[in-house]
Design a protein around this motif. Sequence first.
Motif, mmCIF file in Angstrom:
data_model
loop_
_atom_site.group_PDB
_atom_site.id
_atom_site.type_symbol
_atom_site.label_atom_id
_atom_site.label_comp_id
_atom_site.label_asym_id
_atom_site.label_seq_id
_atom_site.Cartn_x
_atom_site.Cartn_y
_atom_site.Cartn_z
ATOM 1 N N GLN A 81 25.236 -22.294 -15.903
ATOM 2 C CA GLN A 81 24.393 -23.138 -15.072
ATOM 3 C C GLN A 81 23.861 -22.403 -13.848
ATOM 4 O O GLN A 81 22.673 -22.458 -13.533
ATOM 5 N N TYR A 82 24.756 -21.696 -13.151
ATOM 6 C CA TYR A 82 24.382 -21.092 -11.876
ATOM 7 C C TYR A 82 23.923 -19.643 -11.980
ATOM 8 O O TYR A 82 23.289 -19.130 -11.077
ATOM 9 N N LEU A 83 24.266 -18.957 -13.061
ATOM 10 C CA LEU A 83 23.981 -17.531 -13.134
ATOM 11 C C LEU A 83 22.853 -17.189 -14.090
ATOM 12 O O LEU A 83 22.505 -16.041 -14.265
ATOM 13 N N GLY A 84 22.299 -18.184 -14.758
ATOM 14 C CA GLY A 84 21.162 -17.930 -15.613
ATOM 15 C C GLY A 84 21.556 -17.658 -17.042
ATOM 16 O O GLY A 84 22.712 -17.457 -17.369
ATOM 17 N N MET A 85 20.534 -17.609 -17.924
ATOM 18 C CA MET A 85 20.771 -17.457 -19.355
ATOM 19 C C MET A 85 20.302 -16.096 -19.850
ATOM 20 O O MET A 85 19.857 -15.950 -20.972
ATOM 21 N N GLY A 86 20.373 -15.067 -18.986
ATOM 22 C CA GLY A 86 19.982 -13.732 -19.402
ATOM 23 C C GLY A 86 20.906 -13.176 -20.467
ATOM 24 O O GLY A 86 22.014 -13.682 -20.704
ATOM 25 N N TYR A 87 20.467 -12.082 -21.089
ATOM 26 C CA TYR A 87 21.228 -11.480 -22.183
ATOM 27 C C TYR A 87 22.633 -11.104 -21.758
ATOM 28 O O TYR A 87 23.610 -11.399 -22.452
ATOM 29 N N LYS A 88 22.757 -10.479 -20.597
ATOM 30 C CA LYS A 88 24.073 -10.028 -20.158
ATOM 31 C C LYS A 88 25.012 -11.193 -19.907
ATOM 32 O O LYS A 88 26.216 -11.125 -20.191
ATOM 33 N N TRP A 89 24.457 -12.304 -19.372
ATOM 34 C CA TRP A 89 25.332 -13.434 -19.101
ATOM 35 C C TRP A 89 25.736 -14.149 -20.381
ATOM 36 O O TRP A 89 26.852 -14.646 -20.495
ATOM 37 N N PRO A 269 26.700 -2.283 0.580
ATOM 38 C CA PRO A 269 25.507 -1.479 0.336
ATOM 39 C C PRO A 269 25.721 -0.448 -0.775
ATOM 40 O O PRO A 269 24.774 -0.102 -1.488
ATOM 41 N N ASN A 270 26.963 0.011 -0.940
ATOM 42 C CA ASN A 270 27.272 0.972 -2.004
ATOM 43 C C ASN A 270 27.565 0.304 -3.340
ATOM 44 O O ASN A 270 27.612 0.989 -4.367
ATOM 45 N N LEU A 271 27.774 -1.007 -3.340
ATOM 46 C CA LEU A 271 28.198 -1.693 -4.561
ATOM 47 C C LEU A 271 27.158 -2.640 -5.143
ATOM 48 O O LEU A 271 27.285 -3.043 -6.311
ATOM 49 N N VAL A 272 26.159 -3.019 -4.367
ATOM 50 C CA VAL A 272 25.237 -4.053 -4.831
ATOM 51 C C VAL A 272 24.519 -3.646 -6.116
ATOM 52 O O VAL A 272 24.345 -4.467 -7.032
ATOM 53 N N ASP A 273 24.111 -2.385 -6.235
ATOM 54 C CA ASP A 273 23.459 -1.942 -7.463
ATOM 55 C C ASP A 273 24.436 -1.906 -8.641
ATOM 56 O O ASP A 273 24.058 -2.202 -9.780
ATOM 57 N N HIS A 274 25.681 -1.550 -8.361
ATOM 58 C CA HIS A 274 26.696 -1.545 -9.423
ATOM 59 C C HIS A 274 26.931 -2.967 -9.928
ATOM 60 O O HIS A 274 27.003 -3.197 -11.145
ATOM 61 N N PHE A 275 27.037 -3.929 -9.009
ATOM 62 C CA PHE A 275 27.210 -5.320 -9.420
ATOM 63 C C PHE A 275 26.027 -5.786 -10.264
ATOM 64 O O PHE A 275 26.199 -6.503 -11.253
ATOM 65 N N SER A 277 24.134 -3.990 -12.186
ATOM 66 C CA SER A 277 24.221 -3.400 -13.528
ATOM 67 C C SER A 277 25.296 -4.070 -14.372
ATOM 68 O O SER A 277 25.227 -4.048 -15.598
ATOM 69 N N ARG A 278 26.264 -4.689 -13.722
ATOM 70 C CA ARG A 278 27.344 -5.370 -14.431
ATOM 71 C C ARG A 278 27.007 -6.827 -14.732
ATOM 72 O O ARG A 278 27.776 -7.513 -15.384
ATOM 73 N N GLY A 279 25.857 -7.315 -14.253
ATOM 74 C CA GLY A 279 25.446 -8.682 -14.555
ATOM 75 C C GLY A 279 25.434 -9.631 -13.381
ATOM 76 O O GLY A 279 24.912 -10.743 -13.492
ATOM 77 N N LEU A 280 26.007 -9.235 -12.232
ATOM 78 C CA LEU A 280 25.920 -10.058 -11.032
ATOM 79 C C LEU A 280 24.630 -9.660 -10.313
ATOM 80 O O LEU A 280 24.596 -8.750 -9.489
ATOM 81 N N HIS A 281 23.551 -10.341 -10.686
ATOM 82 C CA HIS A 281 22.214 -9.922 -10.297
ATOM 83 C C HIS A 281 22.061 -9.809 -8.786
ATOM 84 O O HIS A 281 22.633 -10.607 -8.032
ATOM 85 N N ARG A 282 21.265 -8.841 -8.393
ATOM 86 C CA ARG A 282 21.100 -8.535 -6.970
ATOM 87 C C ARG A 282 20.637 -9.757 -6.178
ATOM 88 O O ARG A 282 21.174 -10.047 -5.113
ATOM 89 N N SER A 283 19.665 -10.499 -6.711
ATOM 90 C CA SER A 283 19.146 -11.664 -5.990
ATOM 91 C C SER A 283 20.230 -12.712 -5.791
ATOM 92 O O SER A 283 20.337 -13.326 -4.724
ATOM 93 N N LEU A 284 21.055 -12.923 -6.797
ATOM 94 C CA LEU A 284 22.140 -13.894 -6.690
ATOM 95 C C LEU A 284 23.189 -13.420 -5.690
ATOM 96 O O LEU A 284 23.661 -14.192 -4.846
ATOM 97 N N PHE A 285 23.553 -12.148 -5.769
ATOM 98 C CA PHE A 285 24.569 -11.612 -4.865
ATOM 99 C C PHE A 285 24.100 -11.702 -3.411
ATOM 100 O O PHE A 285 24.891 -12.031 -2.519
ATOM 101 N N LEU A 286 22.826 -11.448 -3.166
ATOM 102 C CA LEU A 286 22.299 -11.534 -1.807
ATOM 103 C C LEU A 286 22.319 -12.966 -1.300
ATOM 104 O O LEU A 286 22.514 -13.215 -0.105
ATOM 105 N N ARG A 287 22.121 -13.927 -2.190
ATOM 106 C CA ARG A 287 22.219 -15.327 -1.783
ATOM 107 C C ARG A 287 23.660 -15.666 -1.403
ATOM 108 O O ARG A 287 23.910 -16.388 -0.440
#
Length: 418
Positions: A81-89, A269-275, A277-287
């Motif tokens: 519901q909250y993280l979207g229906m993308g392939y990775k999720w 700042p060092n982990l946001v891109d890693h997250f 790539s693991r499926g915790l999308h940057r836009s969601l993490f920033l929110r």
Amino acid sequence: MPRFFEDDRRNETRPFVPITLSYTKAANSNWCQQQRPRRAAGGTSRFAIPAGSGHSFPQGVRKAASYTYILITWLRFKMLQYLGMGYKWVTGILALGCYAFLLFPGLLQVGYKYFYSPDIRRDIVYGDQPRNRLDLYLPKNRDGPKPIVAFVTGGAWIIGYKAWGSLLGLQLSERDIIVACIDYRNFPQGTISDMVKDVSRGISFVCNNIADYGGDPNRIFLMGQSAGAHIAACALLEQAVKEARGWKNSWSVSQMKSYFGLSGGYNFPNLVDHFHSRGLHRSLFLRIMEGEESLRRYSPEIVVQDPNIRDAVSLLPPMILFHGTRDYSIPSDSSKSFVETLQSLGVHSQLILYEGKTHTDLFLQDPMRGGRDDMFEDLVDTIHAGDSEALAKYAAFPPRKRLVPEFMLRLARSVSPF
């Protein structure tokens, strides 16, 4: 004073929640209120089985299995519901389902004890916000004040829940350690500042009330796992700055004997891109983190380097970080870098790495394997350091019971989405 500690939220970016999600969230809230065990005067849970009630052991197992299944299903729905229906999720949800199924024999046993053990005090209210609840795991032996672990569970800041710490709580309580599992608001119910406030209130409750439950307020250890390690570290730093500024506080950093960070992340700042790539999308993490400008504000490794709060950093207790070298969710370099930074600032800190261990090995698979595992022994040895009698007693304990067959643990490890 750095913005990390400001209470002014005029510039805060609030998450946008569609009406359809709000409706579903309300429905879930109503369901949770209906399912939440209510306590009568004196703290007795209505889930407790009274003598002569006629409840058989098989009935209890079926009830615990039903709750576990409902909870897993609900979590999978919330993630979609909250993280979207993308392939990775989608693939992640499928992997999570397989992972939970393979660990189900162990989850069922832990779940049954969670609901029916007379030594667990569930849903103790510590604040006035949603999910301001904690669970207490009490040792059977109530002689003398016991050390306490205030534990903050992980869950990617989205699916954290106090019951995730039940396996750790049950096992530590067998070693005469009280465990307080602190719940907190998750996104989108709250953002990172709300989570830090909730955890700080939970710690305050433990510091000021644990003596009523047989705890020693002078032997409190703060611990967090994954996202919980990050939130707990933020709460600890915030409190240290308040104390250094002379503010009136409801608890003190000096009450913490040590901080234990298990598989945590401390420099975003060092982990946001890693997250991402693991499926915790940057836009969601920033929110979740209240905007990109707040990443540094909620990165403990960056905050401690601020020269304006050196007096606060000097108040920190010993910081001990545990991490597996094969952790793909949060790389072990995150803990290594934080320890090196702390040591350069004169903070007593230590990094303990476990070769070949993943993000969930240390917290789930190894404890369910039974016997003895290194992380648990390191934890108990540190908490009971100086008590040679207690250490000798626990060394003579029989190996812990296996909860899940080995082949299922290996399969779970291979399909784990974490």
